[in-house]
Design a protein around this motif. Sequence first.
Motif, PDB file in Angstrom:
ATOM      1  N   TYR A 186      21.571  31.767 -46.767  1.00  0.00           N
ATOM      2  CA  TYR A 186      20.459  30.873 -47.133  1.00  0.00           C
ATOM      3  C   TYR A 186      19.192  31.653 -47.507  1.00  0.00           C
ATOM      4  N   ASP A 187      19.369  32.939 -47.855  1.00  0.00           N
ATOM      5  CA  ASP A 187      18.249  33.803 -48.249  1.00  0.00           C
ATOM      6  C   ASP A 187      17.165  33.881 -47.180  1.00  0.00           C
ATOM      7  N   LYS A 188      17.593  33.791 -45.925  1.00  0.00           N
ATOM      8  CA  LYS A 188      16.637  33.772 -44.819  1.00  0.00           C
ATOM      9  C   LYS A 188      16.081  35.160 -44.561  1.00  0.00           C
ATOM     10  N   ASN A 200      27.972  41.213 -48.809  1.00  0.00           N
ATOM     11  CA  ASN A 200      28.948  40.134 -48.791  1.00  0.00           C
ATOM     12  C   ASN A 200      30.158  40.463 -49.647  1.00  0.00           C
ATOM     13  N   CYS A 201      31.346  40.246 -49.085  1.00  0.00           N
ATOM     14  CA  CYS A 201      32.602  40.515 -49.781  1.00  0.00           C
ATOM     15  C   CYS A 201      33.392  39.206 -49.864  1.00  0.00           C
ATOM     16  N   GLY A 258      26.025  29.025 -47.612  1.00  0.00           N
ATOM     17  CA  GLY A 258      24.704  29.640 -47.726  1.00  0.00           C
ATOM     18  C   GLY A 258      24.665  30.915 -48.529  1.00  0.00           C
ATOM     19  N   LEU A 259      25.726  31.194 -49.290  1.00  0.00           N
ATOM     20  CA  LEU A 259      25.820  32.439 -50.059  1.00  0.00           C
ATOM     21  C   LEU A 259      26.312  32.141 -51.472  1.00  0.00           C
ATOM     22  N   ILE A 272      34.096  34.626 -46.863  1.00  0.00           N
ATOM     23  CA  ILE A 272      33.238  35.788 -47.143  1.00  0.00           C
ATOM     24  C   ILE A 272      33.140  36.661 -45.894  1.00  0.00           C
ATOM     25  N   VAL A 273      33.359  37.949 -46.078  1.00  0.00           N
ATOM     26  CA  VAL A 273      33.162  38.943 -45.014  1.00  0.00           C
ATOM     27  C   VAL A 273      31.762  39.527 -45.187  1.00  0.00           C
TER      28      VAL A 273
END
Length: 466
Positions: A186-188, A200-201, A258-259, A272-273
């Motif tokens: 969420y770009d927090k 993020n993968c 959130g990504l 997502i890892v």
Amino acid sequence: MKPEPVHVVGGGLAGSEAAWQVAQAGVPVVLHEMRPVRGTDAHQTDRLAELVCSNSFRADDWTGNAVGLLHAEMRRLGSIILQCGDAHQVPAGGALAVDREGFSQAVTARLEAHPLVTIAREEVADLPPAAWDSVIVATGPLTSPALSAAILDLTGEGQLAFFDAIAPIVHLESIDFDVAWRQSRYDKEGPGGDAAAYINCPMDKAQYEAFIDALLAGPKSEFKDWEHVPYFDGCLPIEVMAERGRETLRHGPMKPVGLTNAHKPTEKAWAIVQLRQDNALGTLWNMVGFQTKLKHGAQTDIFRMIPGLEKAVFARLGGLHRNTFLNSPTLLDGSLRLKADPRLRFAGQVTGVEGYVESAAVGLLAGRFAAAERLGRAATPPPATTALGALIGHITGGHLDAGAGSFQPMNINYGLLPPLEGPKHGPDGKRLPHKERGRAKKRLMGERALADLDAWIAGAPALAAE
């Protein structure tokens, strides 16, 4: 006349914090740490407060998170763990994560430099000598078998234990950024102000299913006679989570919400890892939530199935170690003293708390209690409305006895604090949505806690943080 020293056994987070609090109160302290005389399966150095699992102290927002409130309270009490954590933080979104080497070096240096602290590099393998009339046992999850057996023999209790797992760490330069991207959920923004603190993968459904198959089939480290010992739910190995259901991981540490994939913004990942920065240089990144008991050879093969990590070089692979803890509600009094031998206090994970911050918090309280007692003052616990008071209240008396084995390690959470009626309307008089009402309630609980803690500190000026 100079008071007799307090002895602290164990130089982990709890022991280091306890020793610091005793010394800051003007009481001499001897901190006994067995490393490097005797090593452990989990530690890699002889430094105090070494972080053996994650490098994260978790959420740092006192207005909306219980562990963030615990951070704020400990800062008010001059916590060495929070001071050094703040000084060595690395980007981690809304969490306080630290450069683990810089952090432990700083804690060690400050304790070594304190005029009232003596560090004794030796193992205390049995009950402390009778001449030590004030002792804090903070031997953590890796309490030596001999000392553990002696304590259990003294109390007449059976041993309680669980397993903690350790996540792998990857070299940054080996991550493929044509596939991976940087972004916080969420770009927090976190304490460091970085809204892109994680790597993020992404996985599609087929990749995720193949990964789950490999996890379930991979060879695991087994412990034979120990297999009946439970895991702590907050630190489950990923393969154990996968065994609980194929969708468990993508609704847990691999959740894709959130990504947005920077390379394919219109495609939604199935899972997502995430990796979080592990050192100040930004050269090492740990796999978030990827604690594992997979054998080392299988780890490299299986984790390289993750898109972006096909050529990953691992600075450290995952592992598993055993924790030991006491049935504290039965064995300890309200100031953490052992009822069977009140000269002994306990602190940290051995008391039945879980998490770096919680362990250090109990060390902080044990240190203040021991110092107050040495100075002839009352060892009064913080109010139950504070995170510190709620935590100690739970482990020493708040747990409802539901039979043998019912007391389990606990993280700090709002459920341990006395309830508070949240506001139903905002400052403008409009009715608040349910989610906003919950946030407002947490903020009010935080404000109440900090106000009550300030009043408690004012009532014990001789032990106030400098």
